[in-house]
Design an enzyme around this catalytic site. Structure first.
Site, PDB file in Angstrom:
ATOM      1  N   ARG A 166       0.823  -1.224   0.000  1.00 54.70           N
ATOM      2  CA  ARG A 166       0.000   0.000   0.000  1.00 54.70           C
ATOM      3  C   ARG A 166       0.857   1.274   0.000  1.00 54.70           C
ATOM      4  O   ARG A 166       0.508   2.277   0.599  1.00 54.70           O
ATOM      5  CB  ARG A 166      -0.931   0.028   1.221  1.00 54.70           C
ATOM      6  N   SER A 234     -10.832  -0.769   2.933  1.00 54.27           N
ATOM      7  CA  SER A 234     -10.095  -0.842   4.198  1.00 54.27           C
ATOM      8  C   SER A 234      -9.731   0.565   4.653  1.00 54.27           C
ATOM      9  O   SER A 234      -9.132   1.322   3.885  1.00 54.27           O
ATOM     10  CB  SER A 234      -8.800  -1.630   4.024  1.00 54.27           C
ATOM     11  N   GLU A 332      -6.666   8.777   1.689  1.00 57.54           N
ATOM     12  CA  GLU A 332      -6.000  10.085   1.765  1.00 57.54           C
ATOM     13  C   GLU A 332      -7.002  11.143   2.246  1.00 57.54           C
ATOM     14  O   GLU A 332      -8.142  11.181   1.783  1.00 57.54           O
ATOM     15  CB  GLU A 332      -5.530  10.430   0.346  1.00 57.54           C
TER      16      GLU A 332
HETATM   17  N1  EPU Z   1     -10.661 -10.235  10.549  1.00 56.87           N
HETATM   18  C1  EPU Z   1     -11.285 -10.222  11.777  1.00 56.87           C
HETATM   19  N2  EPU Z   1     -12.337  -9.379  11.959  1.00 56.87           N
HETATM   20  C2  EPU Z   1     -12.795  -8.578  10.980  1.00 56.87           C
HETATM   21  C3  EPU Z   1     -12.134  -8.565   9.728  1.00 56.87           C
HETATM   22  C4  EPU Z   1     -11.075  -9.410   9.545  1.00 56.87           C
HETATM   23  O1  EPU Z   1     -10.910 -10.929  12.682  1.00 56.87           O
HETATM   24  O2  EPU Z   1     -13.768  -7.851  11.224  1.00 56.87           O
HETATM   25  C5  EPU Z   1      -9.563 -11.168  10.343  1.00 56.87           C
HETATM   26  C6  EPU Z   1      -9.966 -12.282   9.372  1.00 56.87           C
HETATM   27  O3  EPU Z   1     -10.556 -13.318  10.036  1.00 56.87           O
HETATM   28  C7  EPU Z   1      -8.645 -12.669   8.757  1.00 56.87           C
HETATM   29  C8  EPU Z   1      -7.836 -11.389   8.785  1.00 56.87           C
HETATM   30  O4  EPU Z   1      -8.506 -10.498   9.659  1.00 56.87           O
HETATM   31  O5  EPU Z   1      -7.979 -13.609   9.562  1.00 56.87           O
HETATM   32  C9  EPU Z   1      -7.689 -10.744   7.430  1.00 56.87           C
HETATM   33  O6  EPU Z   1      -8.968 -10.371   6.930  1.00 56.87           O
HETATM   34  P1  EPU Z   1      -9.245 -10.285   5.359  1.00 56.87           P
HETATM   35  O7  EPU Z   1      -8.760 -11.511   4.703  1.00 56.87           O
HETATM   36  O8  EPU Z   1     -10.649  -9.894   5.160  1.00 56.87           O
HETATM   37  O9  EPU Z   1      -8.292  -9.172   4.822  1.00 56.87           O
HETATM   38  P2  EPU Z   1      -7.817  -7.795   5.430  1.00 56.87           P
HETATM   39  O10 EPU Z   1      -6.404  -7.946   5.849  1.00 56.87           O
HETATM   40  O11 EPU Z   1      -8.772  -7.265   6.410  1.00 56.87           O
HETATM   41  C10 EPU Z   1      -6.800  -6.984   3.167  1.00 56.87           C
HETATM   42  C11 EPU Z   1      -6.826  -5.744   2.327  1.00 56.87           C
HETATM   43  C12 EPU Z   1      -8.111  -5.679   1.524  1.00 56.87           C
HETATM   44  C13 EPU Z   1      -8.181  -6.916   0.631  1.00 56.87           C
HETATM   45  C14 EPU Z   1      -8.119  -8.170   1.519  1.00 56.87           C
HETATM   46  C15 EPU Z   1      -8.052  -9.438   0.723  1.00 56.87           C
HETATM   47  C16 EPU Z   1      -5.515  -4.104   3.548  1.00 56.87           C
HETATM   48  C17 EPU Z   1      -5.527  -2.861   4.365  1.00 56.87           C
HETATM   49  N3  EPU Z   1      -6.706  -4.574   3.171  1.00 56.87           N
HETATM   50  O12 EPU Z   1      -7.860  -6.876   4.109  1.00 56.87           O
HETATM   51  O13 EPU Z   1      -8.032  -4.545   0.684  1.00 56.87           O
HETATM   52  O14 EPU Z   1      -9.373  -6.937  -0.133  1.00 56.87           O
HETATM   53  O15 EPU Z   1      -6.932  -8.127   2.331  1.00 56.87           O
HETATM   54  O16 EPU Z   1      -6.818  -9.564   0.135  1.00 56.87           O
HETATM   55  O17 EPU Z   1      -4.443  -4.614   3.240  1.00 56.87           O
HETATM   56  C18 EPU Z   1      -8.612  -2.227   0.601  1.00 56.87           C
HETATM   57  O18 EPU Z   1      -7.400  -1.989   0.593  1.00 56.87           O
HETATM   58  O19 EPU Z   1      -9.465  -1.314   0.545  1.00 56.87           O
HETATM   59  C19 EPU Z   1      -9.062  -3.605   0.702  1.00 56.87           C
HETATM   60  C20 EPU Z   1     -10.350  -3.934   0.814  1.00 56.87           C
END
Ligand code: EPU
Length: 334
Positions: A166, A234, A332
């Site tokens: 990012r 996110s 941003e």
């Molecule tokens: N999780 C929780 N509670 C929640 C949400 C997530 O415990 O409310 C846990 C999930 O269980 C999982 C972990 O967090 O173990 C990761 O969650 P998820 O796979 O949904 O991905 P994320 O890390 O929350 C990132 C990106 C997303 C992208 C997804 C899938 C960032 C900041 N965000 O989210 O990108 O779609 O991975 O690859 O890196 C974005 O940048 O706008 C975006 C949506």
């Protein structure tokens, strides 16, 4: 001064959060050759210029006393590249998801994991968009940008863009470059990228189209559609800790999702931290934390920048108090 500007322009429908906001001047840039003149006009008026794509990663301020340039140039093409690859080139104002769909429908692998991300092509390199185990930088060939310091168009390859999670040069030197077109590598033979477990579990996949459909289903199950519930995806980066700090954290919180990175650092899940702080589904006036994914802040209707910033400050304080970790904002402040 021949370039005409709209005055007192309402941007409420130009940002995916649907925050209320107004710009003193605005101009849709359909031809990037206009950019040098636009900056001259701004100098004559003595006002700043900011660049808006699809508005999917911004926290729009209520009033901007400058020119908002809305990147609206269109055009896309496909050309032969090296080693059986193809290069897809698209103008900054093209819709990202439409570009993904266009390549996927031609049976080309590469962009399918990045389906469904709102926003424009020109915005994609700024934060090196990523999802489901793939980042833009994995497919990146080059881009063209207008360099406001040098006052000329420049071509940049991947290393010059300094991509990281990012992150890019464009975030490190904000306001200097206006991305006008992007070139990406796609291929007939690459096959699926299945590094993200929830996606690979939906396989096997025989075509990029099958992967794209699975990605769109996954997104729909976790993320709100901004046309129904305003949001900017996110809201925070996933925090990345040094190997030592990460190890100490996982000893204290053994249930926390933790993802070791190739350089030894450990990426945590901001969504998990926010949920554990008790804030999933939390609501504060017009804004709140999405009930199905704690990393997404939503506008229930009529919110302003101030509402979002107050909520995000509260979340950051709560997570810091509970875990000693400071979250960093992703969209941003615009
Ligand atoms: N999780 C929780 N509670 C929640 C949400 C997530 O415990 O409310 C846990 C999930 O269980 C999982 C972990 O967090 O173990 C990761 O969650 P998820 O796979 O949904 O991905 P994320 O890390 O929350 C990132 C990106 C997303 C992208 C997804 C899938 C960032 C900041 N965000 O989210 O990108 O779609 O991975 O690859 O890196 C974005 O940048 O706008 C975006 C949506």
């Amino acid at each position: 001064m021949s370039l005409s500007l709209s005055q007192n322009f309402d941007l409420t429908n130009h940002n995916s959060f649907q925050l209320r906001g107004n710009s003193a001047y605005a101009r849709a840039i359909v031809d990037e050759a206009e950019l040098p003149q636009l900056f001259e006009v701004a100098e004559e008026l003595g006002v700043p210029v900011r660049i808006l794509g699809g508005g999917s990663n911004v926290i729009l301020s209520e009033q901007y006393d400058g020119i908002t340039a809305i990147m609206s140039s269109r055009g896309r093409s496909l050309a032969d590249g090296e080693n059986g690859q193809f290069i897809v080139e698209a103008s900054a104002g093209e819709n990202w998801h439409e570009l993904v769909t266009w390549t996927v429908e031609q049976g080309l692998w590469g962009l399918e994991n990045l389906a469904g991300i709102p926003g424009t092509v020109g915005a994609a390199p700024i934060q090196n968009i990523g999802a489901y185990g793939v980042e833009l930088s994995d497919l990146f060939e080059s881009l063209v940008a207008f360099d406001r310091t040098e006052r000329r168009f420049v071509s940049m390859d991947g290393p010059s863009c300094r991509f990281a999670y990012r992150q890019s040069l464009f975030k490190q030197e904000p306001g200097r470059y206006v991305v006008t077109s992007v070139r990406l590598k796609v291929s007939q033979s690459r096959g699926p990228s299945l590094g993200y477990r929830d996606l690979s579990a939906l396989g096997p996949f025989r075509s990029p189209s099958e992967v794209m459909q699975a990605v769109l289903r996954l997104r729909a199950s976790k993320l709100p559609d901004w046309r129904i519930l305003g949001n900017a995806g996110s809201f925070f980066h996933n925090p990345v800790l040094s190997a030592d700090a990460g190890q100490a954290f996982t000893l204290d919180f053994p249930n926390a999702p933790a993802f070791p990175q190739t350089d030894g650092s450990i990426k945590l899940s901001a969504g998990w931290l926010i949920e554990q702080a008790g804030l999933k589904g939390y609501r504060r006036g017009a804004v709140g934390v999405f009930e199905r994914h704690a990393l997404v802040l939503v506008n229930h209707g009529g919110a302003t920048c101030k509402d979002i910033l107050e909520l995000s400050d509260f979340i950051m304080t709560s997570v810091r108090d509970k875990f000693g970790i400071t979250l960093g904002r992703e969209p941003e402040l615009f």
